[in-house]
Design a protein around this motif. Structure first.
Motif, PDB file in Angstrom:
ATOM      1  N   GLU A  18      25.775   9.710  55.546  1.00  0.00           N
ATOM      2  CA  GLU A  18      26.949   9.025  55.161  1.00  0.00           C
ATOM      3  C   GLU A  18      26.782   8.735  53.499  1.00  0.00           C
ATOM      4  N   TYR A  19      25.688   8.927  52.956  1.00  0.00           N
ATOM      5  CA  TYR A  19      25.448   9.065  51.460  1.00  0.00           C
ATOM      6  C   TYR A  19      25.208  10.475  51.156  1.00  0.00           C
ATOM      7  N   ARG A  20      25.618  11.408  51.804  1.00  0.00           N
ATOM      8  CA  ARG A  20      25.341  12.920  51.312  1.00  0.00           C
ATOM      9  C   ARG A  20      23.681  13.188  51.056  1.00  0.00           C
ATOM     10  N   ILE A  21      23.012  12.213  51.845  1.00  0.00           N
ATOM     11  CA  ILE A  21      21.645  12.560  51.604  1.00  0.00           C
ATOM     12  C   ILE A  21      20.782  13.456  52.403  1.00  0.00           C
ATOM     13  N   ALA A  22      20.262  14.614  51.971  1.00  0.00           N
ATOM     14  CA  ALA A  22      19.532  15.582  52.979  1.00  0.00           C
ATOM     15  C   ALA A  22      18.234  15.112  53.284  1.00  0.00           C
ATOM     16  N   ARG A  23      17.606  14.525  52.129  1.00  0.00           N
ATOM     17  CA  ARG A  23      16.326  14.109  52.325  1.00  0.00           C
ATOM     18  C   ARG A  23      15.840  13.132  50.682  1.00  0.00           C
ATOM     19  N   PHE A  24      14.962  12.453  51.073  1.00  0.00           N
ATOM     20  CA  PHE A  24      14.646  11.455  49.828  1.00  0.00           C
ATOM     21  C   PHE A  24      13.877  12.186  48.894  1.00  0.00           C
TER      22      PHE A  24
END
Length: 369
Positions: free
Chosen positions: A285-291
Motif C-alpha cells: 500500500e506504500y509501494r514498499i518492497a522492503r525496509f
C-alpha cells in the motif's frame, strides 16, 4: 577554539557548552560546506547540531549521534518525539560531516569519540539522567561510551552497525593511502551528496566506521549490558549483519525492559523471544518492497524524506536508465540499497510507516526506571 579556527578545515571541538559548540559548528559549515541548493540557511540548519527542549524543566536528557555520511537531520522526527515526552534532546555533527565528502579524508575515530564524550559530559551537567542514542556508526559510538560509563541510563539504537555485512570491510583500514576513494568522486554518475547526507564517502570514512564496529564488538564480547536498550533494525539491511545484531541483543542486552523491533520475516525460533517484536516490511500500500537501513527514523510526514518529501534518493544500486526514471519523477517502489525486481524502479526507502508505533515502543523502554 575561536571562530577564526572554525573558518579552517579543522572541525571545531573542545567547547564548554552546547550553545558554543553549535555556534562554532555552524560557522565552520558556512566556510566549508559545498551547498546543494540555493537555500543555504536551510541546509545549515538541517546539518547543524540541534536541541529540542521539553515544555517543562527536563530531568532526563538524550544525546543522539548520526551515522557515516549522514547528519543530525537523521533525528529530526525522533528528537521531536522524545522532547514531547519530557526529554532534553541534543544531536551532534560528527567531524568530517556537514560540509563535503572530501573533509572525511583525514578524519579519525578519536575525533568522533571526542565529540560524543564532550557533549555527553555537557549534557550530564544539565540533567541528572542521561541516555544515549545512535544510528548505524553512531550506535557503535554511543555503545562504546556507555560500556565505559555506567552512569548512562540506557541506549536507543537504530540500525546499529555492530558488524558490517560486507566481509571485506576490514580492508579499508589499509588501502586509503593509495586508493582514497572506493568509488571515484565526481564521475558524472554517482552524486556526491544531497542537502542532508553524503552519497560518496572516502575510503578513510569507511575505515573509521569499521574501527567503530570493532570497538562495539570488543565491548559486546566482554559481557552483558544491563541497562534498558531499544533497538530497531530491518532484516533486509544491506549495511549490517542483522543476524549478529539479533543474536547480540538476545545474549547481551539483558534488561527486562529492553526491546528489539525486527522489520521483516519472523526470525528463527531460536532467535525469537518476548523482547523481540516483529513487523512485516513488505507494505504494497506504500509501494514498499522492503525496509532500508536509513528509513527507520523518519515519519511519513517528514518534509524531506516522508511520503511527499522533497529528497528522493534515486541512487539505489539500479541501472542508470532506472535511476533516470526515478530522477524524472516517475512512479517508484521503495527498498534498501541494491534491491531489484523486473519491471520496477526503486528509490531508497526514507520513511517508516510504523514510526508512531515505534516511538511508543521506544518510550516504553525509556520509561524505566
Amino acid at each position: 577554539m575561536t571562530l577564526q579556527a572554525c573558518a579552517s578545515t579543522e572541525v571545531p571541538l573542545g567547547q564548554a557548552s552546547f550553545a558554543e559548540y553549535r555556534q562554532q559548528t555552524i560557522a565552520w559549515m558556512q566556510e566549508n560546506r559545498t551547498f546543494q541548493t540555493t537555500d543555504h540557511p536551510a541546509e545549515i540548519e538541517w546539518n547543524a547540531p540541534r536541541e529540542w527542549r521539553p515544555k517543562a524543566p527536563a530531568t532526563r536528557g538524550i544525546l543522539l549521534v548520526h551515522g557515516l555520511g549522514d547528519s543530525p537531520w537523521s533525528f529530526n522526527d525522533v528528537g521531536e518525539a522524545l522532547a514531547a515526552q519530557g526529554f532534553l534532546v541534543r544531536t551532534v555533527l560528527l567531524p568530517g560531516h556537514g560540509s563535503k565528502p572530501a573533509d572525511m579524508l583525514e578524519v579519525t575515530l578519536k575525533q568522533w569519540q571526542q565529540v560524543v564524550r564532550e557533549q555527553t559530559q555537557i549534557l550530564e551537567r544539565e540533567v541528572p539522567t542521561v541516555y544515549l542514542g545512535g544510528f548505524s556508526t553512531g550506535a557503535n559510538l554511543v555503545l562504546d561510551y556507555a560500556y565505559e560509563h555506567p552512569n548512562i541510563a540506557g541506549l536507543v539504537l537504530f540500525s546499529p552497525a555492530f558488524k558490517p555485512a560486507n566481509t571485506y570491510a576490514w580492508v579499508t583500514q589499509y588501502i586509503g593511502w593509495f586508493r582514497p576513494w572506493l568509488a571515484k568522486p565526481d564521475d558524472g554518475v554517482r552524486p556526491m551528496q544531497t542537502p542532508v547526507r553524503y552519497l560518496n564517502v572516502p575510503t578513510n570514512g569507511f575505515a573509521q566506521f569499521y574501527r567503530s564496529a570493532l570497538l562495539a564488538q570488543m565491548h559486546l564480547d566482554k559481557g552483558a549490558y544491563d541497562k534498558p536498550v531499544f533497538v530497531a533494525i530491518t532484516e533486509h539491511d544491506s549495511v549490517l549483519d542483522t543476524g549478529y545484531v539479533l543474536d547480540t541483543f538476545n545474549a547481551r542486552f539483558i534488561h527486562p525492559f529492553s526491546r528489539l523491533i525486527w522489520y521483516g520475516n519472523e526470525p528463527a525460533p531460536g532467535q525469537k523471544n518476548p523482547k523481540v517484536v516483529v513487523r512485516n516490511d513488505f507494505l504494497p500500500e506504500y509501494r514498499i518492497a522492503r525496509f532500508s537501513h536509513m528509513g527507520l527514523m523518519f515519519s511519513p510526514a517528514n518534509p524531506l524524506y516522508g511520503v511527499n518529501g522533497t529528497q528522493r534518493i534515486c541512487w539505489n544500486g539500479q541501472s542508470s536508465a532506472d535511476m533516470q526514471k526515478c530522477l524524472n519523477g516517475e512512479p517508484v517502489w521503495y527498498s534498501d540499497w541494491g534491491y531489484r525486481e523486473p519491471g520496477k524502479v526503486f528509490a531508497r526507502l526514507t520513511f517508516n510507516p510504523y514510526f508512531e508505533w515505534q516511538s511508543g515502543v521506544m518510550m516504553e523502554v525509556l520509561a524505566y526506571p
